[in-house]
Motif scaffolding. Structure first.
Motif, short mmCIF file in Angstrom:
data_model
loop_
_atom_site.label_atom_id
_atom_site.label_comp_id
_atom_site.label_asym_id
_atom_site.label_seq_id
_atom_site.Cartn_x
_atom_site.Cartn_y
_atom_site.Cartn_z
N GLN A 277 28.98 73.42 21.23
CA GLN A 277 29.07 73.84 19.55
C GLN A 277 28.82 72.35 19.27
O GLN A 277 29.37 71.43 19.68
CB GLN A 277 30.56 74.49 19.52
CG GLN A 277 30.71 76.02 19.65
CD GLN A 277 32.21 76.06 19.30
OE1 GLN A 277 33.46 76.42 20.06
NE2 GLN A 277 32.89 76.71 17.49
N ASP A 278 28.58 72.33 17.66
CA ASP A 278 28.22 71.05 17.45
C ASP A 278 29.88 70.39 16.80
O ASP A 278 29.81 69.16 17.26
CB ASP A 278 27.78 71.29 16.15
CG ASP A 278 25.97 71.63 15.75
OD1 ASP A 278 25.58 71.57 17.41
OD2 ASP A 278 25.49 72.19 15.20
N ALA A 279 30.85 71.32 16.69
CA ALA A 279 31.80 70.73 16.54
C ALA A 279 32.84 70.18 18.23
O ALA A 279 33.40 69.26 17.67
CB ALA A 279 33.07 72.22 16.10
N TYR A 280 32.02 70.72 19.20
CA TYR A 280 32.53 70.00 20.66
C TYR A 280 31.65 68.76 21.08
O TYR A 280 32.52 67.96 21.16
CB TYR A 280 31.79 71.21 21.52
CG TYR A 280 33.08 70.70 22.24
CD1 TYR A 280 34.40 71.35 23.03
CD2 TYR A 280 32.45 69.79 23.57
CE1 TYR A 280 34.81 70.73 23.97
CE2 TYR A 280 33.19 69.35 24.31
CZ TYR A 280 34.48 70.02 24.72
OH TYR A 280 34.55 69.66 26.16
N ARG A 281 30.21 68.73 20.59
CA ARG A 281 30.62 67.64 20.23
C ARG A 281 30.51 66.36 19.57
O ARG A 281 30.90 64.58 19.40
CB ARG A 281 28.94 67.72 20.07
CG ARG A 281 27.45 65.80 19.93
CD ARG A 281 26.16 65.95 19.72
NE ARG A 281 25.53 67.25 18.66
CZ ARG A 281 25.91 66.47 17.06
NH1 ARG A 281 26.45 65.55 16.78
NH2 ARG A 281 25.56 67.21 16.34
#
Length: 551
Positions: A277-281
């Protein structure tokens, strides 16, 4: 904290593979209690018209065996007031089968496998019960909750049906009676040396941007130290498991001890791969920034807890992850002894891009299995009523936690307070008596779950402030049911572990700068080569199938 060998929540749901859901309303609703078993000959000692909120008292003296997890902090005593008062109130004498805490799970398995298990088997963490389902050694307790009005009342009032659905097995039933919480309780956050902050005109941070700024200011004042040196990295598959967990909340992803390969995107209404996920990045980028600017000790991801705490006590760091117990009983206690004027506080989880939310906190706790042998007893109904009162009634829970009013505690404004001369977990180090050791109350075998008023009644002032602040945040819904069929579960298991290992390994490489973040797309391609998309598709297929089958 999630044990290293503990299954993830997604694996738990997958293992369940249940057929249908039931809403616990009415006297014998849904599939619960509807199995047609004749209990008319198992009424010995049972109360007639037993209701929620009513004191259970057996119609005749009874005794039931119970597996007892003997905690070395408060070793079991036959003379505990708990045993005597319990019999006085309920007419039931518990016969504990004592097992040392260190051997509890192993001994429990041996007893169950040999057919020698006690009737009541508490202190069981889901999904441990799954191992005993196929043999028929434990009861599908969901068939008998119609005998448990307090349990059903709390499920209904607190809307716990989705959580219970998550522990159902392939037959649609659940085999564990979990502890029930009115509210999810937050556990971990950052703590800071407030005397050091005050000295330099700094305030406790409320956002992760402010955390960065505070750490940067401390680094400028103490250039030879890492302001933040963290712990909870050993004996866990996800180093700095606590930090990643509450930092992930702020970015809207599950990480650390809460990490699961599969997450539900509530906006898109579909399952996605967590580590892609982008949020994880963005979460990884944030931590990479702290390490790169030397605001966070890179040894945080490999050092032992003792090493991290010693750096705090030696003033080689000024921030560390905490829970309320460690804050008071370890950090503050030892700092005050070693550093003149030292003060330390735990902040509510700093806010990030996700806003004031708490991710996926479950309101279920460890619980009770019931041996199938118990069903053969002519006192089975009374036993289930007793179980219901002791573990699920307001009065039973209060008794287990605080003891006997006027003897171990008094009431003040509706809040229990220990009698003078009695200590609980070090609350009064000079007290001659201890609530756990000398009286047998606040025993982890019997004390868990309950209303927020009861759970918070034992909070220290620090924890009360922390929990009050966290309880104001939005509790996001748990992931929807998506049970896998048996062949799907086998395939999922083959893909799951290599993917999770790759996520953890590369998360640390990115954070420590051993792999540049410019290679994020390459990392995503590696996940795809390890069947990431197939795993996601498998769960979305199960989700859609379940939605169609259940309206």
């Amino acid at each position: 904290m999630q044990n290293a060998g503990q299954l993830s929540r997604r694996q738990i749901l997958a293992a369940a593979g249940f057929i249908g859901l039931a809403t616990l309303t009415g006297c014998g609703s849904g599939d619960d209690g509807g199995d047609g078993k004749d209990l008319s000959k198992k009424q010995n000692g049972a109360m007639k018209n037993y209701r929620a909120g009513q004191q259970f008292k057996a119609a005749k003296p009874l005794s039931f065996s119970v597996l007892h997890n003997n905690n070395p902090v408060y070793p079991m005593k036959d003379g505990w007031l708990f045993w005597k008062e319990l019999t006085k109130r309920t007419g039931v004498t518990l016969k504990p089968v004592d097992v040392p805490l260190a051997d509890y799970e192993k001994k429990r398995s041996v007893l169950i496998g040999a057919g020698d298990a006690p009737f009541l088997i508490p202190k069981t963490y889901h999904p441990s019960e799954v191992a005993f389902v196929s043999s028929g050694a434990i009861l599908p307790v969901s068939d008998y909750v119609h005998l448990m009005p307090n349990f059903r009342d709390k499920v209904r009032k607190w809307k716990l049906e989705p959580e219970l659905d998550s522990i159902r097995q392939s037959d649609g039933k659940y085999y564990l009676l979990p502890g029930l919480h009115e509210k999810a309780k937050a556990g971990y956050s950052l703590s800071f040396r407030t005397d050091v902050l005050d000295k330099h005109g700094l305030s406790l941070p409320t956002t992760w941007d402010e955390v960065h700024d505070v750490l940067k200011a401390l680094r400028e004042e103490y250039p030879r130290t890492y302001p933040f040196s963290d712990r909870w990295s050993t004996n866990t598959p996800f180093p700095c498991g606590a930090l990643f967990g509450y930092l992930g909340q702020a970015f809207g992803v599950r990480a650390g001890w809460a990490y699961d390969n599969i997450s539900f995107d509530h906006k898109a209404q579909r399952f996605v791969f967590t580590g892609a996920q982008d949020a994880y990045r963005r979460m990884v980028e944030y931590l990479r920034g702290l390490v790169a600017e030397k605001l966070m000790d890179p040894e945080s991801f490999s050092q032992t807890d003792d090493q991290a705490v010693q750096k705090l006590l030696a003033e080689k760091s000024y921030a560390i992850s905490a829970n309320p117990q460690e804050l008071v009983q370890n950090y503050r206690y030892n700092l005050e002894k070693q550093v003149d004027g030292a003060k330390i506080e735990m902040v509510p989880v700093p806010l990030g891009p996700a806003g004031p939310v708490v991710l996926g906190g479950t309101r279920l706790e460890n619980g009770v299995m019931v041996s199938s042998k118990a069903l053969k007893s002519d006192s089975f109904v009374a036993m289930m009523q007793f179980l219901d009162w002791l573990w699920y009634s307001d009065e039973g829970q209060k008794f287990c936690k605080w003891g006997v009013e006027g003897v171990t505690y008094t009431e003040s404004g509706g809040r229990p307070e220990l009698k003078p001369g009695i200590s609980l977990m070090g609350s009064d180090p000079d007290a001659p008596k201890d609530l756990q050791k000398d009286y047998g109350f606040f025993n982890g075998v019997f004390t868990y779950g309950g209303s927020w008023a009861l759970v918070s009644s034992s909070f220290s002032p620090d924890e009360k402030r922390f929990q009050d602040a966290m309880s104001q945040r939005e509790q996001l819904p748990i992931d929807p049911a998506h049970p896998l069929q048996s062949f799907e579960q086998e395939q999922s298991t083959l893909w799951d572990t290599p993917l999770k290992d790759h996520v953890i390994q590369n998360t640390l490489q990115f954070v420590l700068g051993k792999r540049p973040l410019s290679e994020w797309n390459a990392y995503l391609a590696e996940l795809k080569s390890k069947n990431m998309q197939q795993l996601v598709d498998l769960h979305n297929k199960a989700y859609e199938r379940f939605r169609k089958e259940n309206g």
